[in-house]
Design a protein around this motif. Sequence first.
Motif, PDB file in Angstrom:
ATOM      1  N   ARG A  61      30.831 -11.823 -43.206  1.00  0.00           N
ATOM      2  CA  ARG A  61      31.998 -12.307 -42.265  1.00  0.00           C
ATOM      3  C   ARG A  61      32.012 -11.078 -41.262  1.00  0.00           C
ATOM      4  O   ARG A  61      32.797 -10.125 -41.300  1.00  0.00           O
ATOM      5  N   TRP A  71      39.422 -11.691 -31.488  1.00  0.00           N
ATOM      6  CA  TRP A  71      38.728 -11.688 -32.614  1.00  0.00           C
ATOM      7  C   TRP A  71      37.635 -12.667 -32.629  1.00  0.00           C
ATOM      8  O   TRP A  71      38.093 -13.972 -32.882  1.00  0.00           O
ATOM      9  N   LEU A  73      34.676  -5.323 -37.449  1.00  0.00           N
ATOM     10  CA  LEU A  73      35.124  -5.531 -38.789  1.00  0.00           C
ATOM     11  C   LEU A  73      34.301  -6.587 -39.482  1.00  0.00           C
ATOM     12  O   LEU A  73      34.622  -7.571 -39.615  1.00  0.00           O
ATOM     13  N   VAL A 127      41.592 -14.255 -41.284  1.00  0.00           N
ATOM     14  CA  VAL A 127      42.679 -13.523 -41.091  1.00  0.00           C
ATOM     15  C   VAL A 127      43.889 -14.284 -41.177  1.00  0.00           C
ATOM     16  O   VAL A 127      43.915 -15.597 -40.770  1.00  0.00           O
ATOM     17  N   ARG A 131      40.030  -5.034 -28.018  1.00  0.00           N
ATOM     18  CA  ARG A 131      41.688  -4.982 -27.863  1.00  0.00           C
ATOM     19  C   ARG A 131      41.765  -4.823 -26.371  1.00  0.00           C
ATOM     20  O   ARG A 131      40.969  -4.305 -25.612  1.00  0.00           O
ATOM     21  N   ASP A 175      49.263  -4.196 -35.221  1.00  0.00           N
ATOM     22  CA  ASP A 175      48.275  -3.293 -34.629  1.00  0.00           C
ATOM     23  C   ASP A 175      49.083  -2.114 -33.701  1.00  0.00           C
ATOM     24  O   ASP A 175      48.614  -1.088 -33.765  1.00  0.00           O
ATOM     25  N   LYS A 182      32.940  -7.769 -43.032  1.00  0.00           N
ATOM     26  CA  LYS A 182      33.064  -7.815 -44.611  1.00  0.00           C
ATOM     27  C   LYS A 182      31.818  -8.366 -45.028  1.00  0.00           C
ATOM     28  O   LYS A 182      31.718  -9.684 -44.940  1.00  0.00           O
ATOM     29  N   HIS A 198      49.799  -5.974 -41.627  1.00  0.00           N
ATOM     30  CA  HIS A 198      50.138  -4.881 -40.778  1.00  0.00           C
ATOM     31  C   HIS A 198      50.205  -5.484 -39.166  1.00  0.00           C
ATOM     32  O   HIS A 198      49.993  -6.743 -39.286  1.00  0.00           O
ATOM     33  N   THR A 207      44.346  -8.604 -28.975  1.00  0.00           N
ATOM     34  CA  THR A 207      43.177  -8.697 -29.554  1.00  0.00           C
ATOM     35  C   THR A 207      42.282 -10.076 -29.730  1.00  0.00           C
ATOM     36  O   THR A 207      43.069 -11.064 -29.881  1.00  0.00           O
ATOM     37  N   PHE A 257      44.056   1.695 -43.576  1.00  0.00           N
ATOM     38  CA  PHE A 257      42.851   0.776 -44.062  1.00  0.00           C
ATOM     39  C   PHE A 257      42.064   1.216 -45.072  1.00  0.00           C
ATOM     40  O   PHE A 257      41.571   0.934 -46.260  1.00  0.00           O
ATOM     41  N   ALA A 289      44.103  -9.755 -43.740  1.00  0.00           N
ATOM     42  CA  ALA A 289      42.937 -10.425 -44.249  1.00  0.00           C
ATOM     43  C   ALA A 289      42.540 -10.368 -45.688  1.00  0.00           C
ATOM     44  O   ALA A 289      42.388  -9.415 -45.982  1.00  0.00           O
ATOM     45  N   THR A 310      42.490  -6.578 -46.067  1.00  0.00           N
ATOM     46  CA  THR A 310      42.958  -5.646 -44.787  1.00  0.00           C
ATOM     47  C   THR A 310      44.487  -5.972 -45.189  1.00  0.00           C
ATOM     48  O   THR A 310      44.925  -6.960 -45.153  1.00  0.00           O
ATOM     49  N   HIS A 348      49.712  -9.514 -39.580  1.00  0.00           N
ATOM     50  CA  HIS A 348      48.746 -10.040 -40.259  1.00  0.00           C
ATOM     51  C   HIS A 348      48.073  -9.290 -41.164  1.00  0.00           C
ATOM     52  O   HIS A 348      48.201  -8.358 -41.268  1.00  0.00           O
ATOM     53  N   HIS A 364      45.390 -12.529 -30.713  1.00  0.00           N
ATOM     54  CA  HIS A 364      46.865 -12.308 -31.368  1.00  0.00           C
ATOM     55  C   HIS A 364      47.227 -11.283 -30.454  1.00  0.00           C
ATOM     56  O   HIS A 364      46.793 -10.367 -30.004  1.00  0.00           O
TER      57      HIS A 364
HETATM   58  O1  LIG Z   1      39.495  -8.792 -39.900  1.00  0.00           O
HETATM   59  C1  LIG Z   1      40.237  -8.321 -40.569  1.00  0.00           C
HETATM   60  O2  LIG Z   1      39.766  -7.964 -41.708  1.00  0.00           O
HETATM   61  C2  LIG Z   1      41.312  -7.698 -40.076  1.00  0.00           C
HETATM   62  C3  LIG Z   1      41.836  -8.051 -38.549  1.00  0.00           C
HETATM   63  C4  LIG Z   1      42.777  -7.155 -37.893  1.00  0.00           C
HETATM   64  O3  LIG Z   1      43.573  -6.472 -38.459  1.00  0.00           O
HETATM   65  C5  LIG Z   1      42.694  -7.057 -36.352  1.00  0.00           C
HETATM   66  O4  LIG Z   1      41.876  -7.894 -35.852  1.00  0.00           O
HETATM   67  O5  LIG Z   1      43.689  -6.539 -35.948  1.00  0.00           O
END
Ligand SMILES: O=C(O)CCC(=O)C(=O)O
Length: 269
Positions: A223, A136, A106, A149, A229, A121, A108, A119, A134, A167, A213, A116, A211, A205
């Motif tokens: 980023r 991250w 992910l 996030v 996951r 997951d 950016k 939502h 997850t 998305f 972002a 983002t 969440h 998470h």
């Molecule tokens: O990093 C993002 O932009 C979103 C992160 C996200 O939705 C996730 O990790 O489930």
Amino acid sequence: MLTRPITDSEIRSYQEDGIVCLRGLFDPKAVETMRNAAEECMAADPTDLTMEIARMQEQEGRFFFDTFLWLRNQKCHDFVHHSIAAEIAGRVMGASKVNIFFDQWLIKEPGTQIETPWHHDMPYWPVLGDHVCTLWLALDPVTAESGAVEYIKGSHRWGQRLKPQSFSGQTKFDEDLPQVPDIEAERDRHEMIQHTLEPGDCTVHHGLLVHHAPGNSATDRRRRAYVTRWTGDDAKFHPHDGVQHMPPLPDIRAGGPLDSDLWPVIWRV
Ligand SMILES: O=C(O)CCC(=O)C(=O)O
């Protein structure tokens, strides 16, 4: 091997808030390796799992989204199988075994305004259970400005599955579920959690934590997030309409454990 144990208070944060921030567990070498993996994956030919979200939404910048990299990229494969990520996921979930569900970029790039959407997951995925999380991993310094996030504390215990939001603006999710509420309109009713991260810091998470972002408004800072996951003991296969695009799903009965070539067990207590 973890360089320090995950503490009871960190496990409690994950269980109660739905998220825990773990600082500095991934060393600079792991960060450098995964930065190189990001370059390899971004330069590779796209597959049908690769999405250029900003382009698809006709927005500026680049939001690179790709999944199941560990099946195609050696560095991602090694991270999934041999890094500390699976053990971290297992310890915070209180699981006795952990399967990789999938990994994901992910990313950016600077000046990517696209957000983002709000939502959670699990409704995107063919899985049910409490042991779904997850990890991250930040590969850059991450601030609110560059797309940290933001999570709604405790929302994994709302007792609801909410309809996935696409998305890309193009994916259809057909399961009949309530829409995600207009969180921006009701911000004052929630307690938000957003962490500023350094490279090597990670958050974990819960699969039902709500969440979103922001975009990356920074002009000089990428980023890059490498996201893994994970599922644990109570995760069950739950095929349903309109799940996120994945490789062909294994031949598992609905309600059965995920263990398979696509979702192998990576860690046991
Ligand atoms: O990093 C993002 O932009 C979103 C992160 C996200 O939705 C996730 O990790 O489930």
